[in-house]
Design an enzyme around this catalytic site. Structure first.
Site, mmCIF file in Angstrom:
data_model
loop_
_atom_site.group_PDB
_atom_site.id
_atom_site.type_symbol
_atom_site.label_atom_id
_atom_site.label_comp_id
_atom_site.label_asym_id
_atom_site.label_seq_id
_atom_site.Cartn_x
_atom_site.Cartn_y
_atom_site.Cartn_z
ATOM 1 N N LYS A 1 0.819 -1.219 0.000
ATOM 2 C CA LYS A 1 0.000 0.000 0.000
ATOM 3 C C LYS A 1 0.853 1.270 0.000
ATOM 4 O O LYS A 1 0.555 2.223 -0.697
ATOM 5 C CB LYS A 1 -0.953 0.007 1.209
ATOM 6 C CG LYS A 1 -2.168 -0.901 0.996
ATOM 7 C CD LYS A 1 -3.041 -0.988 2.212
ATOM 8 C CE LYS A 1 -3.833 0.272 2.429
ATOM 9 N NZ LYS A 1 -4.683 0.157 3.639
ATOM 10 N N TYR B 1 7.487 -6.027 -1.663
ATOM 11 C CA TYR B 1 8.369 -4.850 -1.659
ATOM 12 C C TYR B 1 8.822 -4.541 -3.087
ATOM 13 O O TYR B 1 8.661 -3.413 -3.566
ATOM 14 C CB TYR B 1 9.574 -5.139 -0.771
ATOM 15 C CG TYR B 1 10.514 -3.971 -0.578
ATOM 16 C CD1 TYR B 1 10.077 -2.779 -0.011
ATOM 17 C CD2 TYR B 1 11.856 -4.059 -0.945
ATOM 18 C CE1 TYR B 1 10.950 -1.712 0.184
ATOM 19 C CE2 TYR B 1 12.735 -3.003 -0.756
ATOM 20 C CZ TYR B 1 12.275 -1.832 -0.190
ATOM 21 O OH TYR B 1 13.146 -0.782 0.004
ATOM 22 N N TYR C 1 3.270 10.078 -14.019
ATOM 23 C CA TYR C 1 2.999 11.470 -13.602
ATOM 24 C C TYR C 1 3.934 12.430 -14.335
ATOM 25 O O TYR C 1 3.557 13.551 -14.672
ATOM 26 C CB TYR C 1 3.150 11.625 -12.084
ATOM 27 C CG TYR C 1 1.833 11.457 -11.358
ATOM 28 C CD1 TYR C 1 1.170 10.237 -11.364
ATOM 29 C CD2 TYR C 1 1.236 12.528 -10.690
ATOM 30 C CE1 TYR C 1 -0.047 10.078 -10.715
ATOM 31 C CE2 TYR C 1 0.020 12.382 -10.038
ATOM 32 C CZ TYR C 1 -0.614 11.164 -10.050
ATOM 33 O OH TYR C 1 -1.813 11.010 -9.418
ATOM 34 N N THR D 1 22.352 0.021 2.402
ATOM 35 C CA THR D 1 22.898 1.182 3.110
ATOM 36 C C THR D 1 22.850 0.909 4.603
ATOM 37 O O THR D 1 21.938 0.232 5.080
ATOM 38 C CB THR D 1 22.075 2.435 2.741
ATOM 39 O OG1 THR D 1 22.133 2.590 1.324
ATOM 40 C CG2 THR D 1 22.614 3.689 3.397
#
Ligand code: UDP
Length: 326
Positions: A106, A160, A174, A190
């Site tokens: 989500k 994921y 977009y 990281t």
């Protein structure tokens, strides 16, 4: 003697305004710090599903920082100007997204939609924190941005990987349809202070096991590889990308590749630990090798990682020592 009254002049702040989703998370909080240092006003949003208040409590009382506790999958309403929207909210460790598969899907889909909607409404530039996970268990090595990936949609990491792949597609849509200025970073492993001790990722897992004298849990035979980037290097690359005019994905990570077994030995050395190494089953779909090709970041952003593994680990180990003791 009466104190001289200071004439109050109303300050009209010309500082750029940045919205950071996931601002209480590991990377979101380091990003908020850098933006404040660069003179931005920062509006941080987090619902504390995996973020922690400890990561931002040093910002309490900072007039340039405002915090909103909200789930970014819900409509984001903000008054006033916004110049930059940085979308960092998401569970990011394999254990977290295995526990929270629907929230992970989500926040990568609906959350990205809301963050893009905010950027469009405000005429702001949008930044997506994507991931090397979009390459899945890669069939080319090292991974460059032109590689399309090898992802199992239905495996445990699919929630994921696919949410981030969708997020990249939505950002580009977009950009193309609404002309929103978009930037996409693909973040490779990281590490650094503010990772959660128990988030399950290899750096906090090995460091906390080594500091507590517990066995170091190497999954599989430890021949799988990763390349570890210190957080300040990553955030520097991210800032440069946002400020650049480049709208295709850019890998940011440290190409210093090692096997997980070598990494376990490095942690034992760095902590002077007496822990021994034990084997645990390799999780399903665990990528066998991962190393960023950072040619693009080097040429476009003039970026390269600077912090050596030994130095980054020293700072990270100090942080975890303090957390274990407190
Ligand atoms: N790993 C491990 N022991 C642990 C945690 C992780 O051997 O206690 C391995 C894991 O199987 C993977 C690598 O370390 O190959 C990096 O795992 P992490 O969860 O940090 O992130 P990933 O790169 O897989 O997303």
């Amino acid at each position: 003697m009466a104190a001289k009254k200071k004439k109050k002049t109303k300050k009209t702040s010309k500082k750029p305004v940045s919205v950071v989703t996931g601002a209480a998370g590991f990377l979101g909080s380091h990003l908020a710090d850098l933006l404040l240092k660069k003179g931005h006003r920062v509006i941080g949003i987090d619902n504390f599903v995996t973020g922690r208040v400890e990561n931002i409590d040093h910002l309490a009382g900072n007039g340039d920082f405002r915090f909103i506790q909200q789930d970014v999958t819900e409509f984001l309403f903000l008054q006033g100007d916004v110049n930059h929207v940085w979308h960092f909210a998401s569970p990011a460790s394999p254990i977290d997204y295995a526990h929270l598969p629907i929230q992970t899907l989500k926040v990568g889909s609906l959350g990205t939609h809301k963050a893009l909607g905010l950027a469009k409404e405000k005429g702001a530039r949008f930044f997506l924190a994507s991931t090397s996970e979009i390459y899945g268990d890669p069939l080319i090595h090292p991974q460059n941005e032109d590689y399309w990936g090898n992802v199992s949609t239905i495996g445990p990491r699919g929630c994921y990987d696919e949410s981030k792949r969708f997020a990249e597609a939505l950002a580009m849509a977009y950009h193309r349809e609404h002309k929103v200025e978009t930037r996409i970073v693909r973040i490779f492993n990281t590490y650094g202070p503010r990772m959660r001790l128990k988030d399950g990722r290899v750096v906090p897992a090995f460091v906390s096991q080594a500091l507590e004298g517990k066995p170091i849990t190497v999954f599989g035979d430890g021949s799988q590889t990763r390349s570890f980037c210190y957080c300040s290097d990553l955030i520097d690359g991210i800032y440069r990308l946002m400020m650049s005019d480049y709208d295709l994905p850019v890998n940011i990570g440290n190409p210093n590749e090692m096997t997980i077994l070598e990494f376990a030995q490095e942690i034992i050395r760095a902590t002077s630990s007496k822990s021994r190494i034990i084997r645990k089953p390799l999780p399903t779909d665990d990528p066998k090798q991962r190393k960023p090709d950072i040619t693009r970041a080097k040429s476009i952003l003039k970026w390269r990682p600077k912090v050596k593994l030994a130095d980054g680990l020293e700072r990270t180990i100090d942080y975890f020592k303090r957390r274990i003791e407190s």
